[in-house]
Design a protein around this motif. Structure first.
Motif, PDB file in Angstrom:
ATOM      1  N   ILE A  11      85.879  38.633 -20.509  1.00 25.08           N
ATOM      2  CA  ILE A  11      85.590  39.291 -19.228  1.00 25.08           C
ATOM      3  C   ILE A  11      86.653  40.334 -18.859  1.00 25.08           C
ATOM      4  CG2 ILE A  11      85.470  38.845 -16.742  1.00 25.08           C
ATOM      5  CD1 ILE A  11      83.907  36.314 -17.437  1.00 25.08           C
ATOM      6  N   PHE A  12      87.927  40.070 -19.121  1.00 27.71           N
ATOM      7  CA  PHE A  12      88.979  41.026 -18.739  1.00 27.71           C
ATOM      8  C   PHE A  12      88.770  42.416 -19.333  1.00 27.71           C
ATOM      9  CE2 PHE A  12      91.773  37.557 -17.197  1.00 27.71           C
ATOM     10  CZ  PHE A  12      92.124  38.143 -15.995  1.00 27.71           C
ATOM     11  N   PRO A  13      88.573  42.559 -20.648  1.00 24.58           N
ATOM     12  CA  PRO A  13      88.359  43.915 -21.175  1.00 24.58           C
ATOM     13  C   PRO A  13      87.064  44.563 -20.687  1.00 24.58           C
ATOM     14  CG  PRO A  13      89.022  42.442 -22.927  1.00 24.58           C
ATOM     15  CD  PRO A  13      88.763  41.596 -21.735  1.00 24.58           C
ATOM     16  N   LEU A  14      86.008  43.776 -20.512  1.00 22.86           N
ATOM     17  CA  LEU A  14      84.742  44.347 -20.050  1.00 22.86           C
ATOM     18  C   LEU A  14      84.836  44.885 -18.626  1.00 22.86           C
ATOM     19  CD1 LEU A  14      82.085  41.857 -21.448  1.00 22.86           C
ATOM     20  CD2 LEU A  14      82.551  44.177 -22.194  1.00 22.86           C
ATOM     21  N   VAL A  15      85.438  44.111 -17.750  1.00 21.15           N
ATOM     22  CA  VAL A  15      85.582  44.541 -16.359  1.00 21.15           C
ATOM     23  C   VAL A  15      86.523  45.735 -16.254  1.00 21.15           C
ATOM     24  CG1 VAL A  15      86.443  43.830 -14.091  1.00 21.15           C
ATOM     25  CG2 VAL A  15      84.985  42.299 -15.402  1.00 21.15           C
ATOM     26  N   SER A  16      87.586  45.712 -17.032  1.00 16.63           N
ATOM     27  CA  SER A  16      88.524  46.840 -16.962  1.00 16.63           C
ATOM     28  C   SER A  16      87.902  48.113 -17.521  1.00 16.63           C
ATOM     29  CB  SER A  16      89.813  46.517 -17.696  1.00 16.63           C
ATOM     30  OG  SER A  16      89.587  46.478 -19.083  1.00 16.63           O
ATOM     31  N   ALA A  17      87.033  47.998 -18.516  1.00 12.54           N
ATOM     32  CA  ALA A  17      86.359  49.186 -19.041  1.00 12.54           C
ATOM     33  C   ALA A  17      85.459  49.805 -17.979  1.00 12.54           C
ATOM     34  CB  ALA A  17      85.548  48.824 -20.280  1.00 12.54           C
ATOM     35  N   LEU A  18      84.765  48.968 -17.220  1.00 13.68           N
ATOM     36  CA  LEU A  18      83.922  49.486 -16.142  1.00 13.68           C
ATOM     37  C   LEU A  18      84.749  50.091 -15.017  1.00 13.68           C
ATOM     38  CD1 LEU A  18      81.255  46.658 -15.932  1.00 13.68           C
ATOM     39  CD2 LEU A  18      80.943  48.967 -16.822  1.00 13.68           C
ATOM     40  N   LEU A  19      85.828  49.416 -14.653  1.00 10.77           N
ATOM     41  CA  LEU A  19      86.673  49.928 -13.569  1.00 10.77           C
ATOM     42  C   LEU A  19      87.438  51.181 -13.971  1.00 10.77           C
ATOM     43  CD1 LEU A  19      88.169  46.675 -12.020  1.00 10.77           C
ATOM     44  CD2 LEU A  19      86.492  48.206 -11.016  1.00 10.77           C
ATOM     45  N   SER A  20      87.768  51.299 -15.245  1.00 11.47           N
ATOM     46  CA  SER A  20      88.548  52.458 -15.674  1.00 11.47           C
ATOM     47  C   SER A  20      87.761  53.755 -15.548  1.00 11.47           C
ATOM     48  CB  SER A  20      89.029  52.281 -17.109  1.00 11.47           C
ATOM     49  OG  SER A  20      87.950  52.380 -18.010  1.00 11.47           O
ATOM     50  N   ILE A  26      90.141  59.082 -10.083  1.00  9.94           N
ATOM     51  CA  ILE A  26      91.257  59.207  -9.140  1.00  9.94           C
ATOM     52  C   ILE A  26      92.486  59.731  -9.872  1.00  9.94           C
ATOM     53  CG2 ILE A  26      92.791  57.921  -7.614  1.00  9.94           C
ATOM     54  CD1 ILE A  26      90.461  55.942  -7.195  1.00  9.94           C
ATOM     55  N   SER A  27      92.834  59.061 -10.958  1.00  6.53           N
ATOM     56  CA  SER A  27      93.995  59.464 -11.746  1.00  6.53           C
ATOM     57  C   SER A  27      93.768  59.026 -13.189  1.00  6.53           C
ATOM     58  CB  SER A  27      95.261  58.805 -11.200  1.00  6.53           C
ATOM     59  OG  SER A  27      96.347  59.031 -12.072  1.00  6.53           O
ATOM     60  N   LEU A  28      94.058  59.921 -14.120  1.00  3.70           N
ATOM     61  CA  LEU A  28      93.880  59.602 -15.540  1.00  3.70           C
ATOM     62  C   LEU A  28      94.768  58.431 -15.945  1.00  3.70           C
ATOM     63  CD1 LEU A  28      92.657  60.389 -18.292  1.00  3.70           C
ATOM     64  CD2 LEU A  28      94.659  61.841 -18.610  1.00  3.70           C
ATOM     65  N   TYR A  29      95.957  58.379 -15.417  1.00  2.00           N
ATOM     66  CA  TYR A  29      96.903  57.323 -15.786  1.00  2.00           C
ATOM     67  C   TYR A  29      96.506  55.971 -15.215  1.00  2.00           C
ATOM     68  CZ  TYR A  29      99.672  61.329 -17.108  1.00  2.00           C
ATOM     69  OH  TYR A  29     100.094  62.483 -17.681  1.00  2.00           O
ATOM     70  N   LEU A  30      95.837  55.966 -14.074  1.00  3.81           N
ATOM     71  CA  LEU A  30      95.442  54.711 -13.442  1.00  3.81           C
ATOM     72  C   LEU A  30      94.423  53.972 -14.303  1.00  3.81           C
ATOM     73  CD1 LEU A  30      96.031  53.150 -10.854  1.00  3.81           C
ATOM     74  CD2 LEU A  30      94.101  54.314  -9.810  1.00  3.81           C
ATOM     75  N   ASN A  33      96.158  52.813 -17.641  1.00  2.00           N
ATOM     76  CA  ASN A  33      97.058  51.677 -17.449  1.00  2.00           C
ATOM     77  C   ASN A  33      96.293  50.390 -17.199  1.00  2.00           C
ATOM     78  OD1 ASN A  33      99.224  53.352 -17.827  1.00  2.00           O
ATOM     79  ND2 ASN A  33      99.604  53.653 -15.640  1.00  2.00           N
ATOM     80  N   LEU A  34      95.150  50.488 -16.523  1.00  2.00           N
ATOM     81  CA  LEU A  34      94.329  49.302 -16.297  1.00  2.00           C
ATOM     82  C   LEU A  34      93.806  48.742 -17.619  1.00  2.00           C
ATOM     83  CD1 LEU A  34      92.806  47.391 -14.339  1.00  2.00           C
ATOM     84  CD2 LEU A  34      90.919  49.015 -14.500  1.00  2.00           C
ATOM     85  N   VAL A  35      93.334  49.605 -18.496  1.00  2.00           N
ATOM     86  CA  VAL A  35      92.813  49.159 -19.787  1.00  2.00           C
ATOM     87  C   VAL A  35      93.918  48.559 -20.646  1.00  2.00           C
ATOM     88  CG1 VAL A  35      91.780  49.947 -21.944  1.00  2.00           C
ATOM     89  CG2 VAL A  35      90.864  50.736 -19.774  1.00  2.00           C
ATOM     90  N   ILE A  36      95.075  49.195 -20.683  1.00  2.00           N
ATOM     91  CA  ILE A  36      96.193  48.678 -21.478  1.00  2.00           C
ATOM     92  C   ILE A  36      96.648  47.319 -20.939  1.00  2.00           C
ATOM     93  CG2 ILE A  36      98.620  49.069 -22.068  1.00  2.00           C
ATOM     94  CD1 ILE A  36      97.913  52.063 -22.241  1.00  2.00           C
TER      95      ILE A  36
END
Length: 87
Positions: A11-20, A26-30, A33-36
């Motif tokens: 679930i963590f990588p899937l949710v972060s991919a959607l949120l990224s 908003i910001s490329l780095y945000l 960093n969420l995915v990493i």
């Protein structure tokens, strides 16, 4: 939390991919960093899962508590846990 560990690893990588996608607007780095961060969380959870399998033996996890022909069941043994850490 230990009981739902196999689901959290997925679930963590899937949710972060959607949120990224949205956070990258908003910001490329945000978004990056969420995915990493989620990849490292998934790695840490995989290592904990490997430790649990080595100590307690193979784990069977049913998604949604449905019967096997209709539901999804993960069976994690030592080889699967090692592959999970490597991936």
């Amino acid at each position: 939390m230990m009981r739902n560990l196999p689901a959290l690893i997925i679930i963590f990588p899937l949710v972060s991919a959607l949120l990224s996608v949205f956070l990258s607007k908003i910001s490329l780095y945000l978004g990056r960093n969420l995915v990493i961060t989620s990849i490292f969380i998934s790695l840490a959870l995989s290592i904990v899962q490997l430790r649990e399998v080595i100590i307690n033996g193979p784990i069977s996890y049913k998604f949604g508590n449905y019967a096997v022909p209709y539901g999804i069941e993960f069976k994690i043994d030592t080889i699967n846990a090692i592959m999970l850490v490597m991936i």
